[in-house]
Design a protein around this motif. Sequence first.
Motif, mmCIF file in Angstrom:
data_model
loop_
_atom_site.group_PDB
_atom_site.id
_atom_site.type_symbol
_atom_site.label_atom_id
_atom_site.label_comp_id
_atom_site.label_asym_id
_atom_site.label_seq_id
_atom_site.Cartn_x
_atom_site.Cartn_y
_atom_site.Cartn_z
ATOM 1 N N UNK A 116 0.806 -1.221 0.000
ATOM 2 C CA UNK A 116 0.000 0.000 0.000
ATOM 3 C C UNK A 116 0.843 1.276 0.000
ATOM 4 N N UNK A 117 2.177 1.132 0.045
ATOM 5 C CA UNK A 117 3.033 2.308 -0.072
ATOM 6 C C UNK A 117 3.926 2.634 1.092
ATOM 7 N N UNK A 118 3.510 2.372 2.368
ATOM 8 C CA UNK A 118 4.368 2.777 3.485
ATOM 9 C C UNK A 118 5.709 2.058 3.469
ATOM 10 N N UNK A 119 6.717 2.733 4.000
ATOM 11 C CA UNK A 119 8.056 2.167 4.105
ATOM 12 C C UNK A 119 8.294 1.728 5.544
ATOM 13 N N UNK A 120 8.805 0.515 5.729
ATOM 14 C CA UNK A 120 9.042 0.004 7.072
ATOM 15 C C UNK A 120 10.435 -0.614 7.132
ATOM 16 N N UNK A 121 10.896 -0.858 8.365
ATOM 17 C CA UNK A 121 12.142 -1.572 8.587
ATOM 18 C C UNK A 121 11.825 -2.824 9.400
ATOM 19 N N UNK A 122 12.558 -3.901 9.140
ATOM 20 C CA UNK A 122 12.335 -5.148 9.839
ATOM 21 C C UNK A 122 13.592 -6.006 9.799
ATOM 22 N N UNK A 123 13.562 -7.082 10.544
ATOM 23 C CA UNK A 123 14.643 -8.072 10.524
ATOM 24 C C UNK A 123 14.050 -9.380 10.032
ATOM 25 N N UNK A 124 14.695 -10.009 9.048
ATOM 26 C CA UNK A 124 14.209 -11.262 8.476
ATOM 27 C C UNK A 124 15.209 -12.372 8.781
ATOM 28 N N UNK A 125 14.693 -13.480 9.294
ATOM 29 C CA UNK A 125 15.518 -14.639 9.628
ATOM 30 C C UNK A 125 14.917 -15.857 8.943
ATOM 31 N N UNK A 126 15.761 -16.641 8.260
ATOM 32 C CA UNK A 126 15.288 -17.864 7.618
ATOM 33 C C UNK A 126 14.915 -18.883 8.685
ATOM 34 N N UNK A 127 13.759 -19.469 8.534
ATOM 35 C CA UNK A 127 13.300 -20.460 9.497
ATOM 36 C C UNK A 127 13.909 -21.812 9.170
ATOM 37 N N UNK A 128 14.340 -22.560 10.178
ATOM 38 C CA UNK A 128 14.907 -23.880 9.956
ATOM 39 C C UNK A 128 13.891 -24.813 9.322
ATOM 40 N N UNK A 129 14.322 -25.577 8.331
ATOM 41 C CA UNK A 129 13.417 -26.484 7.644
ATOM 42 C C UNK A 129 14.161 -27.761 7.284
#
Length: 226
Positions: A116-129
Amino acid sequence: MSDLELLRSMSQELYHQEADLLRRHSGTWSDGTTCRFSVERLDPVKLANSPLTASLLKVRIHPDDSRPAPGSTVAYLGCRLSVGTRSDPSDFTGQTYSVARVIDERVYPTHATHVDGPSIRLRIVARGALPFTVGAGLQDVQGAPVSSHVGFVEPGVKLHGGDVLTLDSGDKFTVVPPLQHDLLGDTVGLSWQGDQTVPNLTPDPTLDAPGKPDPVPGDDSYWHTP
């Protein structure tokens, strides 16, 4: 007055005297509350190795000042500080502390744009599989799925299942369950949808050159060219 009540009274008096010296930060929070406060690590030994958990802090408010509401933020050492829930009162001083989180690019290093347009910051971690196998034989292709990730979002940012995030790298992720809401930042599932920067490759229309026929048995010229 009993010995215990006397000890509590002395502890509270000492606490007030120390508060004037120890609550050396002052600021106005996003809910309009202005107060003096101090900040210390929640557990520097256990949290030192993870930026996400190391960003958790104890915030102690001066006993004579009003307390900011949970979820409020304040400017702190060049970043933002978001305050969460309060602890139970101390048996001796009657005072509490709140758990808070520092919000900056070290904690949330990934920049993304919401659909929808807003800019955000986050942390992404790969989940064990578990690894997977394609085929049945010596030429099996083995690997691990890359579509399953966990996203840790800044406090105050609310995502919903089906939301699409596009990273600066071009990777697209769709928000999927589970969604865990918390004052100090939500945790969401993320499903990788591919890298949008990779062009669509079309088959090469050039035909392969015709191959040479195998040599006639007994004709040694194939191996010994004059």
